[in-house]
Design a protein around this motif. Structure first.
Motif, PDB file in Angstrom:
ATOM      1  N   ALA A 121       0.846  -1.202   0.000  1.00 51.25           N
ATOM      2  CA  ALA A 121       0.000   0.000   0.000  1.00 51.25           C
ATOM      3  C   ALA A 121       0.882   1.253   0.000  1.00 51.25           C
ATOM      4  CB  ALA A 121      -0.936  -0.005   1.206  1.00 51.25           C
ATOM      5  N   ILE A 122       1.948   1.255   0.809  1.00 50.25           N
ATOM      6  CA  ILE A 122       2.818   2.449   0.862  1.00 50.25           C
ATOM      7  C   ILE A 122       3.481   2.685  -0.495  1.00 50.25           C
ATOM      8  CG2 ILE A 122       4.902   3.463   1.887  1.00 50.25           C
ATOM      9  CD1 ILE A 122       4.322   1.810   4.382  1.00 50.25           C
TER      10      ILE A 122
ATOM     11  N   ASN B 169       2.501   1.871  -3.370  1.00 51.92           N
ATOM     12  CA  ASN B 169       1.514   2.355  -4.341  1.00 51.92           C
ATOM     13  C   ASN B 169       1.066   3.785  -4.006  1.00 51.92           C
ATOM     14  OD1 ASN B 169      -1.836   2.361  -4.338  1.00 51.92           O
ATOM     15  ND2 ASN B 169      -0.913   1.931  -6.331  1.00 51.92           N
ATOM     16  N   GLN B 170       1.014   4.093  -2.703  1.00 54.12           N
ATOM     17  CA  GLN B 170       0.337   5.328  -2.309  1.00 54.12           C
ATOM     18  C   GLN B 170       1.254   6.537  -2.124  1.00 54.12           C
ATOM     19  OE1 GLN B 170      -2.365   4.216   0.917  1.00 54.12           O
ATOM     20  NE2 GLN B 170      -3.128   2.520  -0.307  1.00 54.12           N
ATOM     21  N   VAL B 171       2.557   6.309  -1.880  1.00 62.48           N
ATOM     22  CA  VAL B 171       3.439   7.479  -1.732  1.00 62.48           C
ATOM     23  C   VAL B 171       3.385   8.356  -3.001  1.00 62.48           C
ATOM     24  CG1 VAL B 171       5.857   8.213  -1.534  1.00 62.48           C
ATOM     25  CG2 VAL B 171       4.909   6.612   0.125  1.00 62.48           C
ATOM     26  N   PRO B 172       3.462   7.764  -4.198  1.00 58.83           N
ATOM     27  CA  PRO B 172       3.363   8.636  -5.394  1.00 58.83           C
ATOM     28  C   PRO B 172       2.006   9.345  -5.502  1.00 58.83           C
ATOM     29  CG  PRO B 172       4.211   6.451  -5.992  1.00 58.83           C
ATOM     30  CD  PRO B 172       3.742   6.355  -4.580  1.00 58.83           C
ATOM     31  N   LEU B 173       0.966   8.774  -4.845  1.00 64.25           N
ATOM     32  CA  LEU B 173      -0.358   9.417  -4.921  1.00 64.25           C
ATOM     33  C   LEU B 173      -0.414  10.703  -4.095  1.00 64.25           C
ATOM     34  CD1 LEU B 173      -2.708   6.284  -4.727  1.00 64.25           C
ATOM     35  CD2 LEU B 173      -2.222   7.682  -6.748  1.00 64.25           C
ATOM     36  N   CYS B 174       0.581  10.908  -3.200  1.00 62.63           N
ATOM     37  CA  CYS B 174       0.645  12.186  -2.462  1.00 62.63           C
ATOM     38  C   CYS B 174       0.841  13.336  -3.455  1.00 62.63           C
ATOM     39  CB  CYS B 174       1.809  12.201  -1.468  1.00 62.63           C
ATOM     40  SG  CYS B 174       1.677  10.967  -0.178  1.00 62.63           S
TER      41      CYS B 174
ATOM     42  N   ILE C 236      -2.224   9.598   5.306  1.00 58.78           N
ATOM     43  CA  ILE C 236      -2.441   8.151   5.215  1.00 58.78           C
ATOM     44  C   ILE C 236      -1.101   7.420   5.119  1.00 58.78           C
ATOM     45  CG2 ILE C 236      -3.385   6.336   3.708  1.00 58.78           C
ATOM     46  CD1 ILE C 236      -5.792   8.178   3.209  1.00 58.78           C
ATOM     47  N   CYS C 237      -0.209   7.948   4.298  1.00 57.97           N
ATOM     48  CA  CYS C 237       1.083   7.267   4.110  1.00 57.97           C
ATOM     49  C   CYS C 237       1.903   7.270   5.392  1.00 57.97           C
ATOM     50  CB  CYS C 237       1.868   7.915   2.971  1.00 57.97           C
ATOM     51  SG  CYS C 237       1.190   7.450   1.380  1.00 57.97           S
ATOM     52  N   LYS C 238       1.824   8.362   6.150  1.00 59.11           N
ATOM     53  CA  LYS C 238       2.573   8.389   7.421  1.00 59.11           C
ATOM     54  C   LYS C 238       2.070   7.263   8.319  1.00 59.11           C
ATOM     55  CE  LYS C 238       3.879  13.188   7.565  1.00 59.11           C
ATOM     56  NZ  LYS C 238       3.448  14.520   7.904  1.00 59.11           N
ATOM     57  N   GLU C 239       0.760   7.105   8.379  1.00 58.39           N
ATOM     58  CA  GLU C 239       0.204   6.072   9.258  1.00 58.39           C
ATOM     59  C   GLU C 239       0.499   4.667   8.719  1.00 58.39           C
ATOM     60  OE1 GLU C 239      -3.169   8.975  11.199  1.00 58.39           O
ATOM     61  OE2 GLU C 239      -3.842   7.496   9.744  1.00 58.39           O
TER      62      GLU C 239
END
Ligand code: 3HC
Length: 342
Positions: free
Chosen positions: A137-138, A140-145, A159-162
């Motif tokens: 998930a991280i 995939n999701q870090v670039p979504l920031c 979300i990514c921090k958590e």
């Protein structure tokens, strides 16, 4: 306003310029309907995944091996509820109200992540979910920031921090088990064997079979393709598995000197397609539980709506009262603007 076929509408031109400039699109900005639709689809699917994703771990809260483990797991499940809420709020800024999005999930019209249709059988699964599922998930999701839509990108930062904390807690569970008794190590390996393939599938179908990727990348929603992120994840977890003393269940996993990446074996895409069509091992159970939770929560929604109504009525009454006071107050106490008739 009408435009000729070959002329680009000024609002489209402005949108295109913002994207070309790698700037953010905000809810007040004009956006093409297809952009709005694809974002609503992706963000709401993501929100549904967070909400359904609470189930496999919530099942283990009462069975966690210590009070400390129990409180950590509970905090993690609560974080996921929070992620769902930020994401629903973000999707709502695109114009679709949350009850509509929720209805799409409850009626089975909306997808949620394939990974949450697999059972969590042992305590070691809490470790594998944290390390592999939250790890994927991280990735995939870090670039979504940096997604072009402002409310989505901003929600993803927190979300990514958590998620980073979630991944660490999973790693720590697996580390302890893999350095424990033979039975514990076996349990850890078994969990990794079952979650490895489904975790790699979280990134979506191979690029050649991903109908949305190209346009989403052109709009700066997705920054990398499904296969690029999957590769990044494999490269990351191979040394981590070695540090854990566990193996990844893929005989084709080998370092490719030329590519400077790990090669990995073909994933079971027939199984993936079947899972996302609602035929995963726990699909029926997950949806049944979600519908029950929604029905059981009806009184909370009713109470919240009644409270909001009462607060609004009180605020309106107070405003009326204030107006009346101002009108009847002696002229020396009235605001200057009112006295001069402004
Ligand atoms: N599970 C279920 N459906 C999936 C999927 C998966 N792992 N991967 C792809 N799909 C679906 C897509 O939603 C799409 O369906 P649709 O067109 O009917 O809506 C279809 O398969 C084709 O896939 P595409 O690659 O064309 O779709 P996308 O461009 O949207 O890419 C994605 C898929 C990579 C998942 C992208 O949507 C994304 O990055 N989403 C945001 C992150 C997200 O939703 N993650 C879910 C996990 S949340 C989580 O892990 C919680 C944490 O607490 C662990």
């Amino acid at each position: 306003m009408t435009h000729t076929d070959d002329a680009v509408a000024p609002e489209q031109e402005h949108f295109d310029a913002l994207i070309a400039d790698d700037s953010r699109i905000e809810p007040r900005d004009w956006m093409p309907e297809a952009y709005r639709k694809t974002l609503t689809r992706q963000i709401s699917q993501h929100a549904h995944s967070e909400i359904i994703g609470m189930q496999p771990e919530a099942n283990w809260i009462t069975r966690a091996p210590s009070l400390k483990r129990k409180s950590i797991l509970m905090a993690k499940v609560q974080d996921e509820a929070g992620h769902g809420l930020y994401l629903y709020s973000s999707a709502e800024t695109l114009g679709t109200p949350r009850p509509v999005l929720n209805d799409q999930l409850l009626t089975g019209r909306a997808k949620y992540s394939s990974i949450f249709n697999y059972p969590a059988r042992t305590w070691a699964d809490m470790g594998a979910i944290g390390w592999l599922v939250d790890g994927a998930a991280i990735c995939n999701q870090v670039p979504l920031c940096r997604a072009s839509y402002g409310p989505y990108g901003r929600a993803m930062v927190r979300i990514c921090k958590e998620e980073s904390f979630h991944q660490r807690q999973g790693w720590e569970i697996l580390y302890e088990l893999s350095h424990g008794t033979d039975a514990q190590k076996k349990m850890a390996q078994d969990a990794v064997d079952r979650f490895y393939g489904p975790a790699l599938q979280m990134f979506g179908p191979p690029d050649a079979d991903s109908p949305n990727s190209q346009q989403s990348m052109a709009w700066n929603i997705k920054r990398f393709s499904n296969d690029e992120l999957r590769q990044r994840f494999v490269d990351m977890i191979v040394p981590q598995a070695e540090a854990l003393g566990l193996t990844l269940p893929d005989p084709d996993l080998v370092w490719n000197e030329e590519r400077q990446h790990y090669d990995y074996g073909e994933l079971d895409w027939d199984e993936f397609m079947s899972v996302i069509k609602g035929r995963g091992p726990c699909s029926v159970q997950r949806m049944k539980r979600r519908r029950e939770a929604h029905e059981n929560g009806a009184w909370v929604r009713e109470a919240a709506a009644a409270y909001a109504e009462r607060q609004a009525a009180r605020a309106a009454e107070a405003a009326n009262h204030e107006d009346h006071e101002t009108e009847t107050a002696p002229s020396s106490q009235r605001p200057a603007a009112q006295l001069i008739g402004a």
